[in-house]
Design an enzyme around this catalytic site. Structure first.
Site, short mmCIF file in Angstrom:
data_model
loop_
_atom_site.label_atom_id
_atom_site.label_comp_id
_atom_site.label_asym_id
_atom_site.label_seq_id
_atom_site.Cartn_x
_atom_site.Cartn_y
_atom_site.Cartn_z
N CYS A 122 0.81 -1.22 0.00
CA CYS A 122 0.00 0.00 0.00
C CYS A 122 0.85 1.27 0.00
O CYS A 122 0.31 2.37 -0.12
CB CYS A 122 -0.95 0.00 1.19
SG CYS A 122 -1.88 -1.53 1.32
N HIS A 261 -3.29 6.83 2.12
CA HIS A 261 -3.76 5.52 1.66
C HIS A 261 -5.13 5.24 2.27
O HIS A 261 -5.35 5.45 3.46
CB HIS A 261 -2.75 4.45 2.07
CG HIS A 261 -3.26 3.06 1.95
ND1 HIS A 261 -3.92 2.62 0.82
CD2 HIS A 261 -3.25 2.02 2.83
CE1 HIS A 261 -4.27 1.36 1.01
NE2 HIS A 261 -3.89 0.97 2.21
N ASN A 292 -10.33 -0.84 0.07
CA ASN A 292 -8.87 -0.66 0.16
C ASN A 292 -8.23 -1.29 -1.07
O ASN A 292 -8.20 -2.51 -1.20
CB ASN A 292 -8.40 -1.32 1.46
CG ASN A 292 -6.90 -1.27 1.66
OD1 ASN A 292 -6.14 -1.09 0.70
ND2 ASN A 292 -6.47 -1.45 2.89
#
Ligand code: UT7
Length: 336
Positions: A122, A261, A292
């Site tokens: 990420c 993020h 996500n």
């Protein structure tokens, strides 16, 4: 004196444009709750997610990455052939070699560009932006395409309460090039391999292949010890973001947009409070409808804010990525 010549690049670099690809299929919390013992209310309260996108078979990592790259390039004056380097951050391209980046570069028409994949989960987009900035300023590249592309649904156990509602698919890209004014601040990045087990695959792919034959359904999946990651992200990452502002010489009052993020809306809120950013700052909340998407989440969130008019070209944004590794990277950027 060796007599070697070295290159020197542009004084500064900046992001010229961002672009994204969002898979067609939206998956509701109601659908997730047919697979795990949970509720729409729990998922929304604990993560902020209302829906996420899961890719269909034709929406491959390559197809999504190419679409995102094209969308970003279309917002510039550049032809694909002017891209010198293609960096693709992904953890869901299942060949150790060749890299997916070479095929993506070829399909985009970035013929002959240097192309490689990075595995920084990420944090991958911010890692890629840091590399692009360095390449442009040292003269090893003039224009760099950074792409984050993931099909996390391929490695998500749809019956795991800790992750099934969280992970999603998509791709986001940024074109980075030379600039007269600073457009990308110094990166603050690092890793903590002692905590590598907090987010990891259940098995290596070779072990899985030996045990089961290469059957997609028997893929290893992601496991996350969510709560320690949540605490690490909310507190330690806020300090990293604060350091990124310090190193760029900007205070909270000079930040217009906060686009971390998209891991969990509560983490976004906790970081926002810890950083003491003013209330007028626009906060990326793309996670609400995208879930996500790992390396894709920041460019997707930036694209959404710019397209909706909530954020504008020339504004100052704080971005930070963090995840499996553990890895992290954050910087202050000027929006394209
Ligand atoms: O992108 C890479 C980085 N990733 C992240 O940054 C994600 C970080 N972690 C998180 O976002 C959060 O930890 C989660 C959203 C994954 C979980 O939220 P949490 O507040 O940390 O929940 P928890 O694991 O501490 O569990 C709290 C309660 C437990 O019940 P008790 O023990 O309080 O009775 C769990 O059993 O919630 C229960 N629970 C659930 N309930 C309904 C756990 N998962 C679920 C679920 N549905 N899916």
């Amino acid at each position: 004196m060796t007599g070697l010549q070295v290159t020197q690049g542009a004084a500064h670099s900046k992001i010229y444009a961002v672009g994204g690809y969002r898979p067609r299929r939206s998956v509701t919390n109601a659908e997730i709750c047919t697979m795990i013992d949970s509720s729409d209310e729990w998922i929304q309260t604990r993560s902020g997610i209302k829906e996420r996108r899961w890719a269909s078979p034709d929406e491959t990592v390559q197809a999504m990455a190419v679409a995102a790259g094209r969308a970003a390039l279309a917002r510039t004056e550049l032809a694909p052939g002017q891209i010198d380097v293609v960096i693709v951050s992904t953890v869901t391209h299942f060949h150790a070699t060749p890299a997916i980046a070479t095929r993506i570069a070829a399909e985009l028409g970035a013929k002959g560009a240097a192309a490689f994949d990075i595995s920084a989960a990420c944090a991958g987009f911010c890692y890629g932006i840091a590399m692009a900035d360095s390449m442009i300023r040292t003269g090893t590249a003039r224009h760099v395409l950074v792409i984050g592309a993931e099909r996390l649904s391929d490695i998500t156990d749809k019956h795991d309460r800790g992750t099934a509602f969280l992970f999603a698919d998509g791709a986001g890209a940024a074109v980075v090039g030379p600039s007269d004014e600073p457009g990308i601040g110094p990166v603050v990045w690092g890793s903590d391999g002692d905590q590598a087990d907090l987010i990891t695959q259940t098995a290596a792919f070779d072990v899985a292949a030996r045990q089961t034959g290469v059957n997609h359904q028997d893929f290893p999946t992601l496991r996350m010890d969510g709560n320690p990651v949540f605490r690490w992200a909310s507190y330690t990452m806020a300090k990293v973001a604060a350091e990124a502002m310090d190193r760029a010489g900007v205070g909270p009052d000079q930040i217009d947009v906060f686009a971390p993020h998209q891991a969990n809306l509560r983490i976004v809120d906790a970081m926002f409070r810890a950083l003491k950013l003013p209330d007028r700052v626009v906060i990326a909340k793309d996670i609400e409808y995208q879930g996500n998407t790992s390396a894709a989440s920041i460019p997707l969130a930036l694209e959404a804010l710019l397209e909706s008019g909530e954020a504008h070209s020339g504004q100052t944004a704080l971005i930070i990525g963090f995840g499996a590794g553990l890895v992290y990277a954050g910087q202050v950027i000027v929006l394209p």
